[in-house]
Design a protein around this motif. Structure first.
Motif, short mmCIF file in Angstrom:
data_model
loop_
_atom_site.label_atom_id
_atom_site.label_comp_id
_atom_site.label_asym_id
_atom_site.label_seq_id
_atom_site.Cartn_x
_atom_site.Cartn_y
_atom_site.Cartn_z
N VAL A 176 13.04 9.25 -72.83
CA VAL A 176 12.81 8.12 -71.92
C VAL A 176 12.21 6.93 -72.67
O VAL A 176 12.65 5.78 -72.49
CB VAL A 176 11.88 8.56 -70.77
N SER A 177 11.22 7.18 -73.51
CA SER A 177 10.60 6.08 -74.24
C SER A 177 11.55 5.46 -75.25
O SER A 177 11.54 4.23 -75.46
CB SER A 177 9.33 6.57 -74.94
N ALA A 178 12.40 6.28 -75.90
CA ALA A 178 13.38 5.73 -76.84
C ALA A 178 14.38 4.84 -76.12
O ALA A 178 14.72 3.74 -76.60
CB ALA A 178 14.10 6.86 -77.55
N ALA A 179 14.85 5.28 -74.94
CA ALA A 179 15.78 4.46 -74.17
C ALA A 179 15.12 3.17 -73.69
O ALA A 179 15.72 2.08 -73.75
CB ALA A 179 16.32 5.27 -72.98
N SER A 180 13.88 3.27 -73.24
CA SER A 180 13.17 2.08 -72.74
C SER A 180 12.90 1.09 -73.87
O SER A 180 13.10 -0.12 -73.71
CB SER A 180 11.86 2.51 -72.07
N LEU A 181 12.42 1.61 -75.00
CA LEU A 181 12.14 0.74 -76.14
C LEU A 181 13.41 0.05 -76.64
O LEU A 181 13.41 -1.16 -76.92
CB LEU A 181 11.49 1.56 -77.26
N SER A 182 14.50 0.81 -76.73
CA SER A 182 15.76 0.22 -77.19
C SER A 182 16.27 -0.83 -76.22
O SER A 182 16.80 -1.87 -76.64
CB SER A 182 16.81 1.34 -77.36
N ALA A 183 16.11 -0.58 -74.93
CA ALA A 183 16.56 -1.55 -73.92
C ALA A 183 15.75 -2.84 -74.02
O ALA A 183 16.31 -3.95 -73.93
CB ALA A 183 16.44 -0.95 -72.52
N SER B 221 6.41 2.19 -77.51
CA SER B 221 6.22 2.70 -78.87
C SER B 221 5.10 3.73 -78.91
O SER B 221 5.22 4.77 -79.57
CB SER B 221 5.90 1.55 -79.83
N LEU B 222 3.99 3.45 -78.19
CA LEU B 222 2.89 4.40 -78.14
C LEU B 222 3.32 5.71 -77.48
O LEU B 222 2.96 6.80 -77.94
CB LEU B 222 1.71 3.79 -77.38
N ALA B 223 4.11 5.60 -76.40
CA ALA B 223 4.58 6.81 -75.73
C ALA B 223 5.44 7.65 -76.67
O ALA B 223 5.33 8.88 -76.71
CB ALA B 223 5.38 6.43 -74.48
N PHE B 224 6.28 6.99 -77.46
CA PHE B 224 7.14 7.70 -78.41
C PHE B 224 6.31 8.38 -79.50
O PHE B 224 6.50 9.56 -79.80
CB PHE B 224 8.13 6.72 -79.03
N VAL B 225 5.36 7.65 -80.06
CA VAL B 225 4.55 8.19 -81.16
C VAL B 225 3.62 9.30 -80.67
O VAL B 225 3.47 10.35 -81.33
CB VAL B 225 3.72 7.06 -81.81
N ILE B 226 3.00 9.12 -79.50
CA ILE B 226 2.11 10.15 -78.96
C ILE B 226 2.89 11.43 -78.66
O ILE B 226 2.39 12.55 -78.90
CB ILE B 226 1.39 9.63 -77.70
N SER B 227 4.10 11.29 -78.15
CA SER B 227 4.93 12.47 -77.88
C SER B 227 5.22 13.23 -79.16
O SER B 227 5.13 14.46 -79.22
CB SER B 227 6.23 12.06 -77.19
#
Length: 601
Positions: free
Chosen positions: A444-451, A475-481
């Protein structure tokens, strides 16, 4: 509360059905197919699947319409993204040497409906790949007739033709074709390079034919990773060098998208060189077409064999031992698609489905790496003397976590060094559950960040503060995950090839793949959504009712097992029959102090 539970019960059962996992045999090498492919065979298949229409046609199409001479960078970025995905494919191909490629990998680790959709997209990949190759093949054949070339039957070896193109092409190279007078090296800027990378990804999709062949490999544990790495390196080198030659021979804006290489030699006055390129390209594209026709029926067969697709396609010819029905039907569809769509539309349509499949394979690597290892028949002792109950003796049974003395933590559990800091937040979850949730957050975070990166400035025209805030949040959501996944124990199996630096490399693959997917046009997304919609209709109309995993579950729905650990160290199993109204009729425990399991039905 009771009425709410009864109302939600059908939804819960549906979720359980669509997310059930495939059960694999204990002997992974057992197969009805013949294991006859060695490392060299698989490497040549990988090269043959990648070096074809992408090399002889896509280079010209992307260079003229999207990137310019910077198509070199587009191929380099696409090659890097493919490498990340190829590592994930190599791990699965070595660990689960079964036909089905991404479909099988997703079915084993994520769930049935996701596996069907990925298999549905792999079908699309092979159909579109074959159609695009057929379209390009036709373009080169037309080039033969347009230049009045007579029949020429001398056979050539494909890599030899590429070497000829490189050597003779560099002799004809004119650096002025990259000069500002001709538009410069990157006339479409960074945006054009990234958009070109999304289309150039098509050039590397053929490496998954190696994973599709794993059930026919002699030693898949070693052959699959080596063949994947070598074939991808050879293909990437060929694409980058040929792109360099092509844009140096003639100006990028004058390229013929349908037959770029041969037309470039013809225009420089070297018809005989163009003839060699034409013959080499026809041979190469014929190889790619055969690779697609090789992979496509095996994907269809695997899905039909599992009951998720029509059983008609699971029939194997008794003489040739191949699924002829799948070859004929989908070969016909392939020809229709080649007739209707142009090459660029086919390439984008293929790449978006392939990128989605690669994304799920990367996610599956993370999920499977942190799944609890399969439990074996052994006894566990509780020092407290209390009676402990566990609802099943499946992969999620982790008695080691309850003992006071442990050699090491099981896969999917929080690492001991992080227990004081994260134990109060995630320590109570079942092994693997936190990782699975984090993988969902990654997607979800990768899709949101890319969008946001793709559409934040245009067409959304977000204010700078909101644009920056969204980038920081996602970015924080992606890194924390990623950090939470890293804090859990992975499986320690080193018998087969494993992707290094998990979850970093699969996480990077997810981010790059999703970002490239955002670079496709709206029409490509609409076509893809229609294809996914058709797949969902097929699954819920047929697959979910005929799934072999579903039929296997029906044989065990009248039983529910419970395991009990006694202070003496013996393991007790009680079996209860499940009544239609949901009530359970208890039965007494059956103890075997010798460690054996007894079952009462």
């Amino acid at each position: 509360m009771a009425s709410c539970q009864r109302g939600c019960a059908p939804i819960v059962r549906l979720c359980q059905k669509v997310n059930r996992l495939k059960t694999l045999e204990d002997d992974m090498m057992a197969t009805s197919l013949k294991r006859c492919l060695n490392t060299l065979d698989l490497t040549l298949m990988g090269v043959g699947g990648m070096v074809g229409s992408g090399l002889y046609v896509l280079t010209g199409t992307v260079a003229k319409n999207m990137v310019g001479p910077a198509v070199i960078l587009s191929f380099a970025i696409a090659g890097f993204a493919s490498l990340l995905s190829a590592l994930c494919y190599a791990e699965f191909g070595a660990r689960i040497p079964k036909t089905g490629s991404a479909y099988m990998f997703t079915y084993v680790s994520v769930g049935e409906v996701w596996a069907f959709l990925i298999g549905w997209n792999v079908v699309l990949e092979n159909m579109i790949g074959g159609a695009a190759t057929a379209r390009a093949w036709s373009g080169y054949l037309d080039s033969v007739f347009n230049h009045a070339i007579q029949n020429y039957t001398e056979s050539h070896i494909i890599m030899c033709v590429i070497v000829f193109v490189l050597v003779f092409g560099f002799m004809l190279a004119e650096p002025a074709n990259w000069s500002p007078k001709e538009g410069g090296f990157a006339p479409f800027g960074l945006s054009g390079i990234l958009a070109g990378s999304a289309s150039c990804f098509y050039a590397f999709v053929g490496f998954d034919v190696i994973a599709s062949s794993s059930e026919e490999a002699k030693n898949p544990q070693k052959a699959i990773p080596i063949a994947t790495a070598v074939s991808l390196a050879l293909a990437a080198t060929a694409y980058i060098l040929v792109s360099t030659v092509l844009t140096l021979i003639v100006p990028w804006y004058s390229l013929d998208p349908d037959s770029a290489l041969s037309d470039a030699f013809f225009r420089r006055g070297y018809s005989w060189a163009g003839l060699i390129v034409v013959i080499g390209s026809l041979c190469a594209m014929s190889t790619v077409l055969l690779c697609n026709l090789y992979s496509l029926p095996r994907i269809i067969y695997a899905m039909a064999e599992d009951g998720l697709f029509f059983s008609f396609f699971a029939r194997v010819n008794p003489v040739t031992k191949v699924p002829v029905n799948a070859i004929l039907v989908f070969g016909f569809f392939m020809s229709i698609i080649a007739l209707i769509f142009d090459l660029q539309a086919l390439v984008q349509f293929l790449s978006i489905g392939t990128l989605l499949a690669y994304t799920f394979v990367a996610a599956s690597v993370i999920v499977l790496r942190f799944q609890p290892e399969k439990a074996t028949s052994q006894t566990f002792k509780e020092d407290s003397g209390e009676l402990k109950q566990y609802e099943s003796f499946s992969d999620k049974l982790q008695l080691v976590e309850r003992t006071k003395v442990k050699e090491r933590r099981a896969a999917g559990q929080l690492k001991a060094c992080y227990e004081p800091y994260l134990g109060r937040f995630v320590g109570d979850f079942e092994p693997g559950e936190v990782v699975a949730f984090c993988v969902l957050i990654l997607l979800v975070s990768a899709a949101s960040l890319s969008a946001v990166l793709t559409f934040g400035n245009q067409p959304l025209e977000l204010p700078l503060w909101s644009f920056s805030m969204l980038i920081v949040i996602f970015s924080l959501a992606f890194v924390i995950s990623l950090a939470l996944i890293w804090a859990h124990e992975p499986q320690k199996d080193t018998k087969t090839f494993q992707v290094p630096l998990v979850p970093l490399i699969p996480g990077a693959s997810i981010l790059v793949n999703v970002f490239l997917m955002m670079k496709f046009s709206a029409m490509t997304w609409i076509r893809f959504a229609v294809w996914i919609g058709i797949g969902l209709v097929v699954y819920f109309g047929y697959g979910i009712w005929h799934s072999k995993e579903g039929r296997r579950e029906l044989h065990t729905t009248d039983m529910a097992a419970r395991y009990v650990v006694l202070p003496s160290g013996s393991l007790v199993e009680t079996v209860q029959s499940v009544q239609p109204d949901g009530q359970v009729e208890p039965s007494g425990p059956h103890v075997n102090t010798g460690g054996e399991f007894e079952e009462k039905r």
